[in-house]
Design a protein around this motif. Structure first.
Motif, PDB file in Angstrom:
ATOM      1  N   MET A 152       0.832  -1.202   0.000  1.00  0.00           N
ATOM      2  CA  MET A 152       0.000   0.000   0.000  1.00  0.00           C
ATOM      3  C   MET A 152       0.864   1.250   0.000  1.00  0.00           C
ATOM      4  N   TRP A 153       1.976   1.201   0.745  1.00  0.00           N
ATOM      5  CA  TRP A 153       2.877   2.368   0.745  1.00  0.00           C
ATOM      6  C   TRP A 153       3.483   2.586  -0.625  1.00  0.00           C
ATOM      7  N   TRP A 154       3.913   1.493  -1.281  1.00  0.00           N
ATOM      8  CA  TRP A 154       4.519   1.617  -2.611  1.00  0.00           C
ATOM      9  C   TRP A 154       3.486   2.084  -3.629  1.00  0.00           C
ATOM     10  N   LEU A 155       2.257   1.545  -3.514  1.00  0.00           N
ATOM     11  CA  LEU A 155       1.211   1.925  -4.455  1.00  0.00           C
ATOM     12  C   LEU A 155       0.867   3.396  -4.304  1.00  0.00           C
ATOM     13  N   ARG A 156       0.765   3.913  -3.113  1.00  0.00           N
ATOM     14  CA  ARG A 156       0.450   5.318  -2.887  1.00  0.00           C
ATOM     15  C   ARG A 156       1.559   6.214  -3.437  1.00  0.00           C
ATOM     16  N   LYS A 157       2.806   5.777  -3.247  1.00  0.00           N
ATOM     17  CA  LYS A 157       3.934   6.572  -3.725  1.00  0.00           C
ATOM     18  C   LYS A 157       3.984   6.619  -5.246  1.00  0.00           C
TER      19      LYS A 157
END
Length: 334
Positions: free
Chosen positions: A22-27
């Protein structure tokens, strides 16, 4: 604290993976707008809402972690140990006559060697009552039967050749005194450990009479003859003309009545040992320790108090708080 279902912690692995994804996707989906210059934008202060935009996501993760901890079932153990002990009663009859100062046993003399091994013997007992009788030309009870081992150890350490009782070796009186200390015992076994380095030459009760009394009460006698037979040097402390204490030696003949001590042990079901060195005396008490052990039956009961409800309640409350913030203040979630 213990954990009943430690396998539940494996659920943390997919949670960590999901968090990273989720962190990578948001970034990777972060939008951009072109400006000719960023000078004015850098001066714009970010509001509190913008600074806390990740708070709902953090609360959701924390809530899920607490739920996983609840699934692992934390417990607080309360262990109770019940000991069923069949103790024995032991009276140590200790010779403190002057001849115990003869320096033919380590670490210093017969007396100190005996005190050392007796102290180690007491430390090795668990639930047996022990008494201490001291004697020279007379006998007295130093400590009655007790489980107060520190008190016993202190009294053993304080033993010195008595100057306020009659000189000599009254084995019969000492043995009778030991029997009197233990005769009313209700323990499964009654034992007297008689330690002496001489022959019986004093007292109003002869050893044979005292032996008959011990046999009548079915008391076992473990007798120990200490020191070497023959001529020896007895240390004597005197004051010189200047008032200084000086140690001198005077000749003395030392002899253990082995036949008497052996008879006492044999007729009562005990044993007789001869110990001429500190190491041999230590070995004697180790053997006595093996012969006279208490039967101790230990039952262990453990009751567990469940603690998962607290973690489950907090986990649910934190996760719902995150959803509430997403629907109201921040308008979006993870």
């Amino acid at each position: 604290m213990t954990w009943h279902s430690t396998w539940a912690f494996l659920l943390l692995l997919p949670l960590v993976g999901l968090t990273y994804w989720m962190w990578w996707l948001r970034k990777s989906r972060r939008g951009s707008i072109r400006f000719s210059t960023l000078a004015n934008l850098n001066q714009v202060h970010r509001g509190l809402r913008a600074q806390l935009v990740q708070l709902p996501a953090v609360l959701k993760i924390l809530g899920l972690v607490l739920v996983i901890v609840a699934l692992a079932r934390p417990q607080k153990p309360d262990t109770k140990i019940k000991r069923n002990v069949e103790g024995i009663d032991i009276v140590i009859v200790f010779d403190i006559s002057d001849s115990m100062l003869i320096e033919d046993m380590k670490p210093e003399n017969r007396l100190e060697a005996a005190k050392l091994v007796v102290s180690n013997f007491i430390r090795g007992r668990v639930s047996d009552r022990i008494g201490l009788v001291a004697f020279a030309g007379e006998s007295y009870t130093r400590v009655p039967l007790t489980l107060d081992y520190p008190l016993l150890l202190q009294n053993v350490a304080d033993l010195q050749p008595a100057r306020n009782i009659k000189m000599g070796t009254a084995i019969g009186v000492a043995l009778a005194n030991g029997v009197a200390r233990i005769k009313d015992s209700t323990a499964k076994s009654q034992v007297i450990i008689l330690m002496t380095d001489g022959e019986s030459n004093s007292g109003t009760i002869d050893p044979e009479t005292a032996l008959d009394i011990a046999k009548g009460y079915k008391i076992k006698i473990y007798s120990i003859g200490m020191g070497r037979d023959g001529d020896a040097q007895l240390p004597v402390v005197i004051e010189d003309v200047f008032g200084r204490k000086v140690k001198r030696y005077r000749p003395i003949h030392s002899k253990v009545n082995e036949s008497l001590l052996s008879q006492m042990a044999k007729e009562t079901g005990g044993r007789f040992w001869r110990a001429t060195t500190g190491g041999a005396l230590e070995g004697v008490f180790k053997e006595i320790n093996r012969l006279e052990r208490s039967d101790i039956e230990v039952s262990k009961f453990t009751q567990y108090a469940e603690l998962f409800e607290t973690y489950l309640w907090w986990g649910t409350w934190v996760y719902l708080s995150a959803i509430f913030l997403v629907l109201t203040v921040f308008r979006r979630g993870m």
